[in-house]
Design an enzyme around this catalytic site. Structure first.
Site, PDB file in Angstrom:
ATOM      1  N   GLU A 190      26.650 149.691  -0.027  1.00  0.00           N
ATOM      2  CA  GLU A 190      27.370 148.541  -0.607  1.00  0.00           C
ATOM      3  C   GLU A 190      26.442 147.330  -0.685  1.00  0.00           C
ATOM      4  O   GLU A 190      26.500 146.540  -1.635  1.00  0.00           O
ATOM      5  CB  GLU A 190      28.635 148.238   0.216  1.00  0.00           C
ATOM      6  CG  GLU A 190      29.714 149.285  -0.053  1.00  0.00           C
ATOM      7  CD  GLU A 190      30.710 149.479   1.070  1.00  0.00           C
ATOM      8  OE1 GLU A 190      30.772 148.647   1.991  1.00  0.00           O
ATOM      9  OE2 GLU A 190      31.423 150.497   1.020  1.00  0.00           O
TER      10      GLU A 190
ATOM     11  N   SER B  72      33.570 159.055   3.814  1.00  0.00           N
ATOM     12  CA  SER B  72      34.983 159.455   3.813  1.00  0.00           C
ATOM     13  C   SER B  72      35.364 160.400   4.953  1.00  0.00           C
ATOM     14  O   SER B  72      36.259 161.233   4.790  1.00  0.00           O
ATOM     15  CB  SER B  72      35.359 160.084   2.461  1.00  0.00           C
ATOM     16  OG  SER B  72      35.265 159.113   1.443  1.00  0.00           O
TER      17      SER B  72
ATOM     18  N   GLU C  38      24.230 158.920   3.967  1.00  0.00           N
ATOM     19  CA  GLU C  38      25.490 158.489   3.378  1.00  0.00           C
ATOM     20  C   GLU C  38      25.437 158.641   1.858  1.00  0.00           C
ATOM     21  O   GLU C  38      25.021 157.702   1.143  1.00  0.00           O
ATOM     22  CB  GLU C  38      25.772 157.022   3.723  1.00  0.00           C
ATOM     23  CG  GLU C  38      26.001 156.771   5.195  1.00  0.00           C
ATOM     24  CD  GLU C  38      27.090 155.727   5.409  1.00  0.00           C
ATOM     25  OE1 GLU C  38      28.013 155.995   6.163  1.00  0.00           O
ATOM     26  OE2 GLU C  38      27.011 154.654   4.797  1.00  0.00           O
TER      27      GLU C  38
ATOM     28  N   HIS D  30      23.037 149.608   3.952  1.00  0.00           N
ATOM     29  CA  HIS D  30      24.275 150.266   3.520  1.00  0.00           C
ATOM     30  C   HIS D  30      24.329 150.229   1.990  1.00  0.00           C
ATOM     31  O   HIS D  30      23.909 149.256   1.369  1.00  0.00           O
ATOM     32  CB  HIS D  30      25.481 149.539   4.127  1.00  0.00           C
ATOM     33  CG  HIS D  30      26.758 150.299   3.937  1.00  0.00           C
ATOM     34  ND1 HIS D  30      27.439 150.309   2.752  1.00  0.00           N
ATOM     35  CD2 HIS D  30      27.464 151.091   4.792  1.00  0.00           C
ATOM     36  CE1 HIS D  30      28.518 151.075   2.879  1.00  0.00           C
ATOM     37  NE2 HIS D  30      28.548 151.563   4.112  1.00  0.00           N
TER      38      HIS D  30
ATOM     39  N   LYS E 202      33.725 146.942   7.842  1.00  0.00           N
ATOM     40  CA  LYS E 202      33.467 146.223   6.585  1.00  0.00           C
ATOM     41  C   LYS E 202      34.126 144.833   6.612  1.00  0.00           C
ATOM     42  O   LYS E 202      34.286 144.248   7.667  1.00  0.00           O
ATOM     43  CB  LYS E 202      33.920 147.067   5.392  1.00  0.00           C
ATOM     44  CG  LYS E 202      33.394 148.510   5.462  1.00  0.00           C
ATOM     45  CD  LYS E 202      33.474 149.248   4.177  1.00  0.00           C
ATOM     46  CE  LYS E 202      33.076 150.697   4.382  1.00  0.00           C
ATOM     47  NZ  LYS E 202      32.815 151.414   3.179  1.00  0.00           N
TER      48      LYS E 202
ATOM     49  N   ASN F 105      32.433 151.325  10.907  1.00  0.00           N
ATOM     50  CA  ASN F 105      32.060 150.176  10.082  1.00  0.00           C
ATOM     51  C   ASN F 105      33.353 149.574   9.514  1.00  0.00           C
ATOM     52  O   ASN F 105      33.957 150.151   8.610  1.00  0.00           O
ATOM     53  CB  ASN F 105      31.136 150.660   8.950  1.00  0.00           C
ATOM     54  CG  ASN F 105      30.821 149.571   7.946  1.00  0.00           C
ATOM     55  OD1 ASN F 105      31.106 148.392   8.181  1.00  0.00           O
ATOM     56  ND2 ASN F 105      30.226 149.951   6.831  1.00  0.00           N
TER      57      ASN F 105
ATOM     58  N   GLY G  62      33.957 155.837   0.688  1.00  0.00           N
ATOM     59  CA  GLY G  62      35.204 155.174   0.286  1.00  0.00           C
ATOM     60  C   GLY G  62      35.932 155.856  -0.861  1.00  0.00           C
ATOM     61  O   GLY G  62      36.850 155.290  -1.444  1.00  0.00           O
TER      62      GLY G  62
HETATM   63  C1  PEP Z   1      30.639 153.577   5.324  1.00  0.00           C
HETATM   64  O1  PEP Z   1      31.027 152.497   4.914  1.00  0.00           O
HETATM   65  O2  PEP Z   1      29.549 153.673   5.901  1.00  0.00           O
HETATM   66  C2  PEP Z   1      31.485 154.735   5.132  1.00  0.00           C
HETATM   67  C3  PEP Z   1      31.031 155.910   5.469  1.00  0.00           C
HETATM   68  O3  PEP Z   1      32.724 154.483   4.571  1.00  0.00           O
HETATM   69  P1  PEP Z   1      33.910 155.542   4.375  1.00  0.00           P
HETATM   70  O4  PEP Z   1      34.055 156.329   5.658  1.00  0.00           O
HETATM   71  O5  PEP Z   1      35.116 154.712   4.080  1.00  0.00           O
HETATM   72  O6  PEP Z   1      33.531 156.428   3.242  1.00  0.00           O
END
Ligand code: PEP
Length: 254
Positions: free
Chosen positions: A97, A213, A167, A95, A11, A9, A173
């Site tokens: 976010e 992450s 998630e 997601h 973003k 992703n 992040g």
């Molecule tokens: C995500 O945005 O789905 C995600 C897992 O981000 P990150 O790996 O940066 O934590």
């Protein structure tokens, strides 16, 4: 055992030109694993058409990071699944976010999942708890509630066409690593809920990813879990070295 799925992703990062270059580097380095790992990249919507041209061989799949749930009309700024289907195989929906920054509700997400399926796009439905909810022992309840609503418009046979990503919001992040036992337990919760809603065959067919992450050096601990079928990678997917290393771990069956 089905192939692992590794989705990146990107973003709201990278210019169109840089997206194209990264897509090419990822494809060049991972095509040799195409029979073992399914690789998906989800660029910013503005780069979608260019990235999909770059990846036209179809060995690396393309995903959109969000879609609107109505198919067409006066919805300024939105992109529908009907419009995206020409360019993508996958769509990330729900997601955290989007839920936190753009107030998407579980009801919105349910409509987005249904819109994806209407357009033959595989939704990657994201679920997961906040740090507060984890600390208060609410993870199972949160996942159950999210799934109960987000899957409400579907039938059992849809389950093999959707991917669910666990998630935990506190791990996205932040550089914080979820404990692999907790990830296995969350995946178990997802499987049980899908089974209760749609039956055993449906729960066997649904693919479950972990995201939060993940980096090359932490990927193995999640990929080795029996009930985890792959990873949704954010920050680390912007580095071709990190992302390719994660794909290689998945190809090694680690
Ligand atoms: C995500 O945005 O789905 C995600 C897992 O981000 P990150 O790996 O940066 O934590």
């Amino acid at each position: 055992m089905s192939n692992k799925l590794i989705a990146g992703n990107w973003k709201m990062n990278l210019s169109v030109a840089d997206s194209r270059k990264l897509a090419k580097r990822v494809e060049d380095a991972t095509t040799k694993h195409a029979d073992k790992v399914e690789v998906v990249v989800a660029p910013s919507t503005i780069a979608l058409t260019e990235v999909s041209k770059e990846l036209k061989s179809g060995k690396t799949k393309v995903g959109v990071q969000n879609i609107y749930f109505v198919d067409e009309g006066a919805y300024t700024g939105e992109v529908s699944a009907v419009q995206a289907q020409e360019f993508v195989d996958y769509a990330i929906v729900g997601h955290s976010e989007r839920r936190q920054l753009f107030n998407e509700s579980n009801e919105d997400v349910a409509r987005k999942v249904a819109a994806c399926l209407r357009s033959d796009i595989t939704p990657i439905l994201c679920v997961g708890e906040t740090g507060y909810e984890r600390d208060h022992g609410e993870t199972t309840q949160v996942i159950n509630d999210q799934l109960a609503t987000c899957l409400t418009m579907l039938v059992a046979s849809d389950m093999e066409h959707i991917v669910i990503a666990y998630e935990p919001i506190w791990a996205i992040g932040t550089g914080k690593n979820a404990d692999s036992k907790a990830v296995a337990s969350a995946a178990d919760t997802i499987q049980k809920t899908v089974k209760e809603m749609f039956g055993e065959k449906a729960s066997d067919g649904v693919r479950i990813l972990y995201g939060g992450s993940v980096k090359a050096d932490t990927a193995k601990s999640y990929l080795s879990l029996d009930n985890i079928d792959g990873l949704l990678v954010g920050g680390a997917s912007l580095s071709d070295h990190e992302f390719v290393a994660i794909v290689e771990h998945a190809a090694d069956g680690e």
